[in-house]
Design a protein around this motif. Sequence first.
Motif, short mmCIF file in Angstrom:
data_model
loop_
_atom_site.label_atom_id
_atom_site.label_comp_id
_atom_site.label_asym_id
_atom_site.label_seq_id
_atom_site.Cartn_x
_atom_site.Cartn_y
_atom_site.Cartn_z
N VAL A 41 0.85 -1.19 0.00
CA VAL A 41 0.00 0.00 0.00
C VAL A 41 0.89 1.24 0.00
CG1 VAL A 41 -1.86 -1.18 1.24
CG2 VAL A 41 -0.14 0.11 2.53
N ARG A 42 0.33 2.33 -0.44
CA ARG A 42 1.02 3.62 -0.40
C ARG A 42 0.24 4.56 0.51
NH1 ARG A 42 5.18 4.90 -3.61
NH2 ARG A 42 5.71 3.49 -5.33
N THR A 43 0.95 5.24 1.38
CA THR A 43 0.31 6.23 2.23
C THR A 43 0.41 7.60 1.57
OG1 THR A 43 2.36 6.58 3.48
CG2 THR A 43 0.83 4.93 4.32
N ASP A 44 -0.53 8.46 1.92
CA ASP A 44 -0.59 9.81 1.35
C ASP A 44 -0.11 10.79 2.42
OD1 ASP A 44 -1.32 12.32 0.36
OD2 ASP A 44 -3.13 11.57 -0.61
N GLU A 45 1.16 11.18 2.35
CA GLU A 45 1.72 12.05 3.38
C GLU A 45 1.05 13.42 3.42
OE1 GLU A 45 3.52 10.06 1.55
OE2 GLU A 45 4.53 8.79 3.02
N ALA A 46 0.65 13.94 2.25
CA ALA A 46 0.01 15.25 2.22
C ALA A 46 -1.34 15.21 2.94
CB ALA A 46 -0.17 15.72 0.77
N ARG A 47 -2.13 14.18 2.69
CA ARG A 47 -3.42 14.04 3.38
C ARG A 47 -3.21 13.85 4.88
NH1 ARG A 47 -7.63 9.20 2.04
NH2 ARG A 47 -5.74 8.00 2.49
N THR A 48 -2.21 13.03 5.25
CA THR A 48 -1.92 12.83 6.66
C THR A 48 -1.56 14.16 7.33
OG1 THR A 48 -1.14 10.58 6.21
CG2 THR A 48 -0.47 11.58 8.29
N ALA A 49 -0.73 14.96 6.67
CA ALA A 49 -0.32 16.25 7.24
C ALA A 49 -1.52 17.18 7.39
CB ALA A 49 0.75 16.89 6.37
N ARG A 50 -2.43 17.17 6.41
CA ARG A 50 -3.63 18.03 6.50
C ARG A 50 -4.51 17.62 7.68
NH1 ARG A 50 -3.74 17.33 0.83
NH2 ARG A 50 -5.41 15.80 1.04
N ASP A 51 -4.72 16.32 7.84
CA ASP A 51 -5.59 15.87 8.92
C ASP A 51 -4.94 16.08 10.28
OD1 ASP A 51 -7.61 15.18 7.19
OD2 ASP A 51 -7.00 13.09 7.03
N ALA A 52 -3.61 15.95 10.34
CA ALA A 52 -2.91 16.25 11.59
C ALA A 52 -3.05 17.73 11.94
CB ALA A 52 -1.44 15.86 11.47
N ALA A 53 -2.94 18.59 10.93
CA ALA A 53 -3.11 20.03 11.18
C ALA A 53 -4.53 20.34 11.62
CB ALA A 53 -2.75 20.81 9.91
N THR A 54 -5.51 19.66 11.05
CA THR A 54 -6.90 19.84 11.47
C THR A 54 -7.07 19.48 12.93
OG1 THR A 54 -7.74 19.42 9.24
CG2 THR A 54 -9.28 19.08 11.06
N TRP A 55 -6.46 18.38 13.35
CA TRP A 55 -6.55 17.95 14.75
C TRP A 55 -5.93 19.00 15.66
CZ3 TRP A 55 -3.07 16.95 18.64
CH2 TRP A 55 -3.58 16.24 19.75
N ARG A 56 -4.76 19.53 15.30
CA ARG A 56 -4.11 20.53 16.14
C ARG A 56 -4.91 21.82 16.21
NH1 ARG A 56 0.49 18.19 13.57
NH2 ARG A 56 0.48 19.83 11.98
N GLU A 57 -5.49 22.23 15.08
CA GLU A 57 -6.31 23.45 15.07
C GLU A 57 -7.54 23.29 15.96
OE1 GLU A 57 -7.21 24.09 11.00
OE2 GLU A 57 -5.14 24.63 10.45
N ARG A 58 -8.17 22.13 15.90
CA ARG A 58 -9.34 21.89 16.74
C ARG A 58 -8.95 21.89 18.22
NH1 ARG A 58 -10.95 17.62 14.34
NH2 ARG A 58 -10.09 16.06 15.76
N ARG A 59 -7.80 21.28 18.52
CA ARG A 59 -7.32 21.26 19.91
C ARG A 59 -7.05 22.66 20.40
NH1 ARG A 59 -1.39 19.34 20.28
NH2 ARG A 59 -1.26 21.38 19.24
N ASP A 60 -6.38 23.50 19.58
CA ASP A 60 -6.04 24.86 20.00
C ASP A 60 -7.28 25.75 20.11
OD1 ASP A 60 -3.42 24.01 19.98
OD2 ASP A 60 -2.96 24.88 18.01
N ARG A 61 -8.27 25.49 19.25
CA ARG A 61 -9.46 26.33 19.24
C ARG A 61 -10.40 26.00 20.40
NH1 ARG A 61 -11.01 24.87 14.74
NH2 ARG A 61 -12.67 23.43 15.31
#
Length: 241
Positions: free
Chosen positions: A114-134
Amino acid sequence: MRLRLREFRPRTGPHEHRVVQPRHPLRHTSLRAPEPIGLLLGDHDGLSRLAGLFSFAAYSRHTIVHVPLRDGVPPDEGVGERVDLVIAHHTLGLRPAQWPGLRRGLRQGAPLTVRTDEARTARDAATWRERRDRTGLCEELRHAAHARTFFLFGSRDLFAETAAEFAHAAGWGPRQKGVATGRPALMTGLALTQPPGGGHPVEVLVCFKPYPPYAHFRRPGEPFRRPDGPASRPRRPAAAP
């Protein structure tokens, strides 16, 4: 990242489960369950592949990711029993008591790449951090230990954030002071749910540690050196006759 896996379809009664493992072991990575502090030691290869496995788990809601870590090369530090790792979405409803029966069914797996999508992973990680900070709310990994296995349960964004943490540890761990002499470098910690009633925080420390012999380890950008000699130089091409 391309992950070479092995896929299994064990059954418990009428139910079929999908379980994947790395096709090749993470030889120089080890995990000790928290009591209350756990320790994960990994080299660049191990931490990189764990980043990929968490990324794969983030987008595989119906898959159990099993990472055998007990039978790797024993680390030269740390105390306590080494354990395997299981990663699964909390919505899957996997109970640790089910695991020994499932593990016995992990035979004759089929190769899977399988191939992982690093760009999608980075976007979802950023979403998690934004939600945590907000919101000020910090979602944490649920955990359990059973049958010499440490279980981590979470959601897509939380697994994506964990993948990003492991990728950072793999990339920057080799640059830390002291690692060339075998000292572990603390890179991050896994945020775990805390038991009721307070007490010492439960966590798993994630450290970069190269494998011995340490004289063979090179930090990024350093020239290759023979164990007892100067830096090697590229050979000049032979002059034309």
